[in-house]
Design an enzyme around this catalytic site. Structure first.
Site, PDB file in Angstrom:
ATOM      1  N   PHE A  85       0.897  -1.222  -0.045  1.00 54.29           N
ATOM      2  CA  PHE A  85       0.063  -0.038   0.156  1.00 54.29           C
ATOM      3  C   PHE A  85       0.715   1.328   0.065  1.00 54.29           C
ATOM      4  CE2 PHE A  85      -2.666  -3.197   2.386  1.00 54.29           C
ATOM      5  CZ  PHE A  85      -3.584  -3.432   1.358  1.00 54.29           C
ATOM      6  N   ARG A  86       2.169   1.314   0.481  1.00 61.38           N
ATOM      7  CA  ARG A  86       2.819   2.331   0.597  1.00 61.38           C
ATOM      8  C   ARG A  86       3.726   2.489  -0.379  1.00 61.38           C
ATOM      9  NH1 ARG A  86       3.298   3.865   6.974  1.00 61.38           N
ATOM     10  NH2 ARG A  86       1.822   2.451   7.593  1.00 61.38           N
TER      11      ARG A  86
ATOM     12  N   GLN B 217       5.942  -5.427   9.867  1.00 59.30           N
ATOM     13  CA  GLN B 217       5.305  -4.165   9.575  1.00 59.30           C
ATOM     14  C   GLN B 217       4.063  -4.435   8.837  1.00 59.30           C
ATOM     15  OE1 GLN B 217       8.936  -2.999   7.221  1.00 59.30           O
ATOM     16  NE2 GLN B 217       8.368  -1.234   8.104  1.00 59.30           N
TER      17      GLN B 217
ATOM     18  N   HIS C 250       2.465  -2.371  13.185  1.00 57.88           N
ATOM     19  CA  HIS C 250       1.517  -1.605  12.700  1.00 57.88           C
ATOM     20  C   HIS C 250       0.149  -2.080  12.843  1.00 57.88           C
ATOM     21  CE1 HIS C 250       4.878   0.050   9.922  1.00 57.88           C
ATOM     22  NE2 HIS C 250       5.101   0.869  10.951  1.00 57.88           N
TER      23      HIS C 250
ATOM     24  N   CYS D 296     -12.920   1.355  24.634  1.00 58.85           N
ATOM     25  CA  CYS D 296     -12.885   0.197  25.552  1.00 58.85           C
ATOM     26  C   CYS D 296     -12.227  -0.997  24.962  1.00 58.85           C
ATOM     27  CB  CYS D 296     -14.391  -0.036  25.854  1.00 58.85           C
ATOM     28  SG  CYS D 296     -15.208  -1.270  24.600  1.00 58.85           S
TER      29      CYS D 296
ATOM     30  N   CYS E 108     -19.851   0.197  24.084  1.00 65.09           N
ATOM     31  CA  CYS E 108     -19.870   1.564  24.564  1.00 65.09           C
ATOM     32  C   CYS E 108     -20.022   2.607  23.793  1.00 65.09           C
ATOM     33  CB  CYS E 108     -18.540   1.869  25.504  1.00 65.09           C
ATOM     34  SG  CYS E 108     -17.421   1.972  23.945  1.00 65.09           S
TER      35      CYS E 108
ATOM     36  N   SER F  95      11.761  -2.163   3.024  1.00 59.40           N
ATOM     37  CA  SER F  95      12.638  -1.117   2.541  1.00 59.40           C
ATOM     38  C   SER F  95      13.269  -0.415   3.543  1.00 59.40           C
ATOM     39  CB  SER F  95      11.887  -0.416   1.224  1.00 59.40           C
ATOM     40  OG  SER F  95      10.733  -0.083   1.859  1.00 59.40           O
TER      41      SER F  95
ATOM     42  N   ASN G 225      15.935  -8.462   0.176  1.00 59.92           N
ATOM     43  CA  ASN G 225      15.042  -7.550  -0.329  1.00 59.92           C
ATOM     44  C   ASN G 225      15.168  -7.388  -1.876  1.00 59.92           C
ATOM     45  OD1 ASN G 225      12.760  -5.460   0.385  1.00 59.92           O
ATOM     46  ND2 ASN G 225      13.937  -3.993  -0.114  1.00 59.92           N
TER      47      ASN G 225
HETATM   48 ZN   LIG Z   1     -16.404   0.316  23.123  1.00 55.93          ZN
END
Ligand SMILES: [Zn+2]
Length: 251
Positions: free
Chosen positions: A39-40, A105, A125, A136, A161, A200, A224
């Site tokens: 996504f990045r 990540q 992440h 909550c 909540c 990366s 990588n």
């Molecule tokens: Zn809640």
């Protein structure tokens, strides 16, 4: 695969064989091989939309609606993603007691799906496969949130909540999760071989943990497809896909 890469992979496996405590640190690259988009990365279709900062998500109902809309579109793209050889290789290291766990990540849950127990996956992440109430902490399943969102067009609120519900990921502008950061540091300090796979190494704190490991005396391997800023301090750089490089561990 060229000869230099093959030699580097041989050296990687020799280092893995010699290591006592292997700590893998994974990024998007390991999951793109399962079809999960990065996504990045620049050029990713997801980067044509500016990320919604955490503050905006809290402040605006419209931002929350847009965040959920995008989330469900993304989910449709990687619904069928399964762990690949890279994930399975790392799961084998953990199962054999050669690695105490994986720092990641990624938010896709594929390390857990590859057979590593929840507490063996340290998610820097967060996790995109479920949601939590920001007030909550109650866990909410995405299927229920989606059904309601599609029926009413309203962003989810907590059934316990009425607080704001958000995917269990860390957004831009949101504080790093304390417990995973502590555990990641602990694991990093325990490593004698630090194996970066598919990151990366540009997003904080990804850029710092390998440096900490190296200063603490660990060997640093960077596996990588592209060059990273930390290549110059690595003991070994392997410029390859993750799955093929690690495949022989997966059996
Ligand atoms: Zn809640």
């Amino acid at each position: 695969m060229d000869e230099t890469t093959q030699d580097a992979i041989e050296e990687l496996h020799a280092m893995l064989d010699r290591a006592r405590v292997i700590v893998p640190f994974t990024g998007a690259g390991i999951s793109t091989e399962s079809g999960v988009p990065d996504f990045r990365s620049p050029g990713s279709p997801w980067m044509t939309n500016k990320p919604i900062p955490f503050e905006a998500f809290l402040a605006s109902r419209e931002a929350r609606i847009e965040a959920w809309r995008r989330k469900f579109v993304m989910d449709d793209h990687y619904r069928d993603a399964r762990p690949n050889r890279g994930h399975r290789a790392l799961a084998t290291l953990v199962a054999e007691g050669r690695s105490p766990g994986v720092i990641t990540q990624n938010i896709d849950g594929l390390h857990q799906a590859s057979g590593i127990a929840e507490d063996g996956v340290i998610e820097l992440h967060g996790n995109g496969t479920y949601a939590t109430c920001l007030s909550c902490g109650w866990r909410h399943e995405l299927s229920a949130i989606r059904a309601e969102f599609e029926a009413s067009g309203e962003p989810a609120s907590c059934m316990m909540c009425a607080g704001i519900v958000k995917t269990a990921t860390i957004s831009f502008g949101q504080q790093m999760p304390q417990q995973p950061m502590l555990r990641a540091h602990e694991l990093t300090m325990s490593a004698d071989l630090y194996l970066v796979a598919g990151s990366s190494l540009v997003v904080f704190p990804a850029a710092t943990f390998p440096v900490i490991a190296k200063r603490n005396g660990a060997k640093l391997v960077i596996l990588n497809r592209e060059a990273t800023d930390l290549d110059p301090i690595a003991d070994l750089v392997v410029r390859s896909e993750i799955g093929p490089a690690l495949a022989r561990l997966a059996n």
